[in-house]
Write a protein that holds these residues in place. Structure first.
Motif, mmCIF file in Angstrom:
data_model
loop_
_atom_site.group_PDB
_atom_site.id
_atom_site.type_symbol
_atom_site.label_atom_id
_atom_site.label_comp_id
_atom_site.label_asym_id
_atom_site.label_seq_id
_atom_site.Cartn_x
_atom_site.Cartn_y
_atom_site.Cartn_z
ATOM 1 N N GLY A 1 39.434 28.089 -22.159
ATOM 2 C CA GLY A 1 39.336 27.687 -20.457
ATOM 3 C C GLY A 1 39.275 26.311 -20.279
ATOM 4 N N ASP B 1 38.997 31.649 -14.436
ATOM 5 C CA ASP B 1 39.321 30.976 -15.684
ATOM 6 C C ASP B 1 37.923 30.546 -16.515
ATOM 7 O OD1 ASP B 1 41.754 31.621 -15.631
ATOM 8 O OD2 ASP B 1 42.410 29.605 -15.426
ATOM 9 N N GLN C 1 36.017 32.374 -19.904
ATOM 10 C CA GLN C 1 35.659 31.494 -20.995
ATOM 11 C C GLN C 1 34.261 31.447 -21.276
ATOM 12 O OE1 GLN C 1 36.072 27.219 -20.158
ATOM 13 N NE2 GLN C 1 36.288 26.794 -22.177
#
Length: 298
Positions: A36, A118, A122
């Motif tokens: 990410g 994202d 992550q």
């Protein structure tokens, strides 16, 4: 990305006898720099401190749009009396509105924005879903703070969250000054779990969302942790975002200034960390506080 099986209760709390704080069993960062937008240095810092501040996360135009949405929601007469609305204990003004993605298409879309999604994926090393959402509004002069606590202690005890594999994102819609009740965090405290004393009362959420008294550390524990970790504060312009670990010790003071403080608060939980039976409560909190739908966000 990592996977884990978490069936045993490694975080006993709401005890009848005091137990010393102890090191958490699970990671803070589950993904890698390849997963990410956070680079390796940012992930290392987040792992060590338990939080990350991203200034200018939203543009000025976006801030105005979401601020207008907050004003719409807090002034909507149809929501008065709604169980999702929490008011100030003394003044009666709106303090928080929970499950806000159900009430606002704008905030529902924001929760799925790649800038958030994202990063959440992550940090947690998996797909994620919304454990909790709310908008918080701390009015000038009358806004009351929250005593020191770990969110995970409550989410574990009352919601049945197995492990601290969740992360919160607080997006400021007003400037966070050092003096208008901004959030305080103890960097590094997320690596220690603090069990609390006392059984969970029935329907504890009805009072704890206004003033939390159960599931909070003792003054002795807070004193020791503050001397060991120090205290930082989330300050910055509107549009800043604070990402913080589910288990970090944090709190906020009252706002006696004329400057209100408001934010959008989104809690992302790993789909591999879905809720089980409450670990230390007779019944789980309502769905608008702890969502049972673990459908991955997309």
């Amino acid at each position: 990305m990592s996977t884990a099986t978490m069936t045993d209760d490694l975080y006993l709390t709401r005890l009848t006898e005091a137990k010393e704080p102890f090191a958490r069993e699970h990671p803070t960062v589950w993904g890698s720099a390849d997963d990410g937008p956070f680079d390796a240095d940012a992930l290392r810092d987040h792992d060590q401190r338990g939080f990350t501040i991203l200034p200018e996360f939203l543009t000025g135009e976006e801030v105005e749009i979401y601020r207008a949405e907050l004003d719409r929601l807090t002034s909507d007469p149809s929501l008065r009396g709604d169980e999702r609305v929490v008011t100030e204990r003394v003044s009666g003004e709106v303090r928080s509105i929970f499950a806000v993605q159900q009430l606002s298409e704008l905030i529902d879309r924001l929760s799925r924005d790649p800038r958030l999604l994202d990063r959440a994926r992550q940090l947690l090393g998996s797909d994620v879903y919304l454990h909790q959402t709310r908008i918080n509004y701390m009015p000038g002069f009358k806004g009351s703070g929250f005593y020191w606590h770990s969110d995970f202690e409550t989410w574990h005890a009352e919601d049945g969250m197995p492990a601290p594999r969740a992360v919160s994102c607080s997006i400021a819609l007003t400037p966070n000054f050092p003096y208008n009740g901004g959030l305080m965090v103890m960097p590094g405290s997320h690596r220690t779990f603090v069990p609390s004393l006392g059984e969970t009362p029935e329907d504890n959420h009805k009072s704890s969302l206004k003033e939390q008294k159960v599931g909070v550390p003792s003054e002795e524990v807070i004193t020791e942790m503050a001397h060991r970790h120090g205290i930082d504060q989330f300050t910055g312009p509107a549009g800043s975002a604070l990402w913080f670990d589910a288990n970090i010790m944090h709190g906020s003071g009252n706002n006696i200034t004329p400057f209100p403080r408001s934010n959008i608060f989104l809690v992302f939980n790993s789909v591999e960390n879905t809720l089980e039976t409450s670990y230390a409560a007779s019944a789980p909190r309502p769905d608008h506080i702890a969502h049972g739908d673990a459908q991955p966000l997309s």
